[in-house]
Design an enzyme around this catalytic site. Structure first.
Site, PDB file in Angstrom:
ATOM      1  N   CYS A  64       0.826  -1.206   0.000  1.00 16.54           N
ATOM      2  CA  CYS A  64       0.000   0.000   0.000  1.00 16.54           C
ATOM      3  C   CYS A  64       0.863   1.261   0.000  1.00 16.54           C
ATOM      4  CB  CYS A  64      -0.880   0.054   1.254  1.00 16.54           C
ATOM      5  SG  CYS A  64      -1.884  -1.405   1.550  1.00 16.54           S
ATOM      6  N   CYS A  65       0.408   2.235  -0.748  1.00 15.13           N
ATOM      7  CA  CYS A  65       0.933   3.587  -0.659  1.00 15.13           C
ATOM      8  C   CYS A  65      -0.222   4.524  -1.017  1.00 15.13           C
ATOM      9  CB  CYS A  65       2.170   3.797  -1.537  1.00 15.13           C
ATOM     10  SG  CYS A  65       1.894   3.785  -3.313  1.00 15.13           S
ATOM     11  N   TRP A  66       0.023   5.817  -1.042  1.00 17.19           N
ATOM     12  CA  TRP A  66      -1.074   6.770  -1.210  1.00 17.19           C
ATOM     13  C   TRP A  66      -1.925   6.462  -2.441  1.00 17.19           C
ATOM     14  CZ3 TRP A  66      -3.686   9.222   2.056  1.00 17.19           C
ATOM     15  CH2 TRP A  66      -4.508  10.309   1.704  1.00 17.19           C
TER      16      TRP A  66
END
Length: 154
Positions: A64-66
């Site tokens: 996950c990232c932005w």
């Protein structure tokens, strides 16, 4: 199943992801902001989770990232990893069936709790299809890993 999870930020949806996987009976390995003292840069923690899959420490991973894009890119640099950025259940199911994806990439910005549940349901229920063309494409992708950029049969 053992699932490696990474996030570059300690966001509510990332914590919800870990909890949802554990509630479904999976063993969760954490990286990045989900693990105190770990390196939370998206390129570092996403690659770490992907390496868990590549080396057999984990069966699958969720990175996950932005936006989910950077996490997906970093994970896909690990040989043997087929990471798919999914924003809905249909793309998650298709990634498993058509691409035999072994790493799910998620956007911390776009993924709500209900959508997360739908994506996980589809991803975890999914399995690689038996279509000959899909199998051939997967073999070509494996060849890209083996040859580091040379497409077999091209």
């Amino acid at each position: 199943m053992r699932i490696s999870v990474s996030s570059d930020m300690d966001e509510p949806v990332a914590r919800l992801l870990v909890a949802a996987l554990r509630e479904r009976g999976h063993e969760v390995l954490t990286h990045g902001a989900l693990r105190p003292g770990d390196d939370s840069r998206w390129a570092v923690c996403s690659a770490a989770a992907a390496r868990d899959v590549a080396d057999g420490t984990a069966d699958q991973a969720v990175v996950c990232c932005w936006t989910g894009t950077g996490a997906s890119i970093a994970a896909n640099k690990v040989p043997g990893v087929r990471a798919a950025l999914c924003t809905d259940a249909y793309s998650a199911e298709g990634a498993r069936r058509w691409n035999d994806a072994n790493v799910l990439a998620l956007s911390l910005r776009l993924t709500s709790g209900p959508v997360l549940g739908e994506i996980l349901d589809a991803w975890l229920a999914g399995a690689p299809g038996e279509d000959a063309e899909d199998r051939e494409n997967l073999a070509r992708v494996a060849g890209l890993d083996d040859a580091r950029g040379t497409v077999p049969g091209a």
